[in-house]
Write a protein that holds these residues in place. Sequence first.
Motif, short mmCIF file in Angstrom:
data_model
loop_
_atom_site.label_atom_id
_atom_site.label_comp_id
_atom_site.label_asym_id
_atom_site.label_seq_id
_atom_site.Cartn_x
_atom_site.Cartn_y
_atom_site.Cartn_z
N ASN A 7 -1.92 1.87 -11.03
CA ASN A 7 -2.18 2.25 -12.42
C ASN A 7 -2.67 3.69 -12.51
O ASN A 7 -3.54 4.12 -11.75
N ILE A 8 -2.10 4.42 -13.48
CA ILE A 8 -2.57 5.77 -13.79
C ILE A 8 -3.12 5.73 -15.21
O ILE A 8 -2.39 5.39 -16.16
N THR A 9 -4.40 6.08 -15.37
CA THR A 9 -5.03 6.09 -16.68
C THR A 9 -5.23 7.54 -17.12
O THR A 9 -5.79 8.35 -16.37
N ALA A 28 8.29 -0.98 -13.96
CA ALA A 28 7.28 -0.03 -14.40
C ALA A 28 7.03 -0.25 -15.88
O ALA A 28 7.88 -0.78 -16.61
N TRP A 29 5.89 0.18 -16.37
CA TRP A 29 5.58 0.11 -17.79
C TRP A 29 4.56 1.16 -18.17
O TRP A 29 3.94 1.79 -17.32
N ARG A 30 4.33 1.37 -19.48
CA ARG A 30 3.37 2.33 -20.02
C ARG A 30 2.87 1.75 -21.33
O ARG A 30 3.54 0.91 -21.97
N SER A 31 1.69 2.14 -21.75
CA SER A 31 1.10 1.62 -22.97
C SER A 31 1.58 2.38 -24.21
O SER A 31 1.28 1.96 -25.34
N GLY A 52 3.27 1.50 -12.04
CA GLY A 52 4.46 1.25 -11.23
C GLY A 52 4.24 0.02 -10.38
O GLY A 52 3.17 -0.15 -9.79
N GLN A 53 5.26 -0.86 -10.32
CA GLN A 53 5.16 -2.12 -9.58
C GLN A 53 6.13 -2.09 -8.40
O GLN A 53 7.24 -1.56 -8.53
N PRO A 110 4.87 3.98 -26.56
CA PRO A 110 6.21 3.47 -26.89
C PRO A 110 7.25 3.85 -25.84
O PRO A 110 7.32 5.01 -25.41
N GLU A 111 8.07 2.85 -25.43
CA GLU A 111 9.08 3.08 -24.40
C GLU A 111 10.09 4.13 -24.82
O GLU A 111 10.53 4.96 -23.99
N GLU A 112 10.47 4.12 -26.11
CA GLU A 112 11.50 5.05 -26.58
C GLU A 112 11.06 6.50 -26.61
O GLU A 112 11.89 7.41 -26.79
N ASP A 113 9.76 6.75 -26.44
CA ASP A 113 9.25 8.13 -26.45
C ASP A 113 9.41 8.82 -25.09
O ASP A 113 9.18 10.04 -24.99
N PHE A 114 9.82 8.06 -24.05
CA PHE A 114 9.85 8.61 -22.70
C PHE A 114 11.19 8.40 -22.01
O PHE A 114 11.91 7.42 -22.29
N THR A 115 11.46 9.33 -21.12
CA THR A 115 12.55 9.19 -20.16
C THR A 115 11.92 8.76 -18.84
O THR A 115 10.95 9.39 -18.38
N PHE A 116 12.48 7.68 -18.22
CA PHE A 116 11.89 7.15 -17.01
C PHE A 116 12.89 7.16 -15.86
O PHE A 116 14.06 6.82 -16.05
N THR A 117 12.41 7.54 -14.64
CA THR A 117 13.24 7.49 -13.44
C THR A 117 12.39 6.98 -12.28
O THR A 117 11.16 7.15 -12.27
N VAL A 118 13.06 6.35 -11.27
CA VAL A 118 12.39 5.94 -10.04
C VAL A 118 13.38 6.17 -8.90
O VAL A 118 14.56 5.83 -9.03
#
Length: 242
Positions: free
Chosen positions: A136-138, A165-168, A206-207, A170-178
Motif C-alpha cells: 500500500n502507498i498512502t 491493483a486498485w486506488r481510492s 498493488g497485489q 476514480p479509476e477513469e482518472d488514471f492510466t495504469f500499467t504493470v
Amino acid sequence: MTGRRDVDEELRTRLHEAAGAHEPDRARILARVERGMAGQDRSGHHRAARPPLLGWARVAGATAAVAGVLAVGGYAVASAVKDDAPRQRAVATSPTPTPSPEAATSRAPVSAVEDGPLWSDGSVDPHSNDFWAQSNITLKTGEPLTALTVELRVAQTGGVTSTGAWRSLPEEDFTFTVEERDGFLAYRWTLKQGRTVPAGEWMFAGQYDHDRGGRDAGGDRYSATATAGPGRLSVRGDFALS
C-alpha cells in the motif's frame, strides 16, 4: 767644647754607616725570590703570594679563555638547533570538487517521504499471507494536484506475479500499467491530463503472488511526483509490515 764636638761627629759617622748597611740589595732579593718559587714548585707546596699585576694577568687570561669557549659552544649549539629545526614545506592542495548533478542524484537518500504539501507512506498490508501480499502507498496532499504519477516496485524475490491493483481515486482518472523491469514488478498510475486530485488522503495498492513463506519486502520501493500550483513535488520511500 772640642771634646763634645768630636763625640757628635763620631756618632753621626756610625749612624751613617749603619744606615748604609741596611739598604736593600735588589739583585740579591730577586734572586732569593726566584729560588724560593722554584723550590716551592718542586716540593708541591703553596706558592708565595704573587705580585698583584701577575695575578690579575692570569685572571684576565683565564676569563678570556672561558669567554672564548662559551662563544664557540654557543655558536655550535645555535648551529645544531638551526640544522635540527624542521623545514616548513609548502603543500599543494587541490580544491574540493563540486559534485555533478548526476552524482548528486545517484546519492539521493532512499527515503524522502514529504515534500511541501505532499506526504507519503509505504506499508505491507496486514492481510498478506504466505502465498499472497499487497503493498500500500498512502498519499496525503494539502493542496489539489494537477499532475500525479505513482510507481510501486516490488522486488522479484521468487514467484512474484501481479494479481491486480486498485486506488481510492476514480479509476477513469488514471492510466495504469504493470510490467517486469530490472528485477522488479513495476506498477504505475498516471493522472490523465485535465484531471485533478483533490486535497485529502488517498491510497494506491498493488497485489501479487509470491513463493511460499514469509516474503522479505526490504527491497521494495515506491515514488510519486506531483504538481501543486506552480510547484513540482517529489516523494519516495520503502515498505514496512503494517
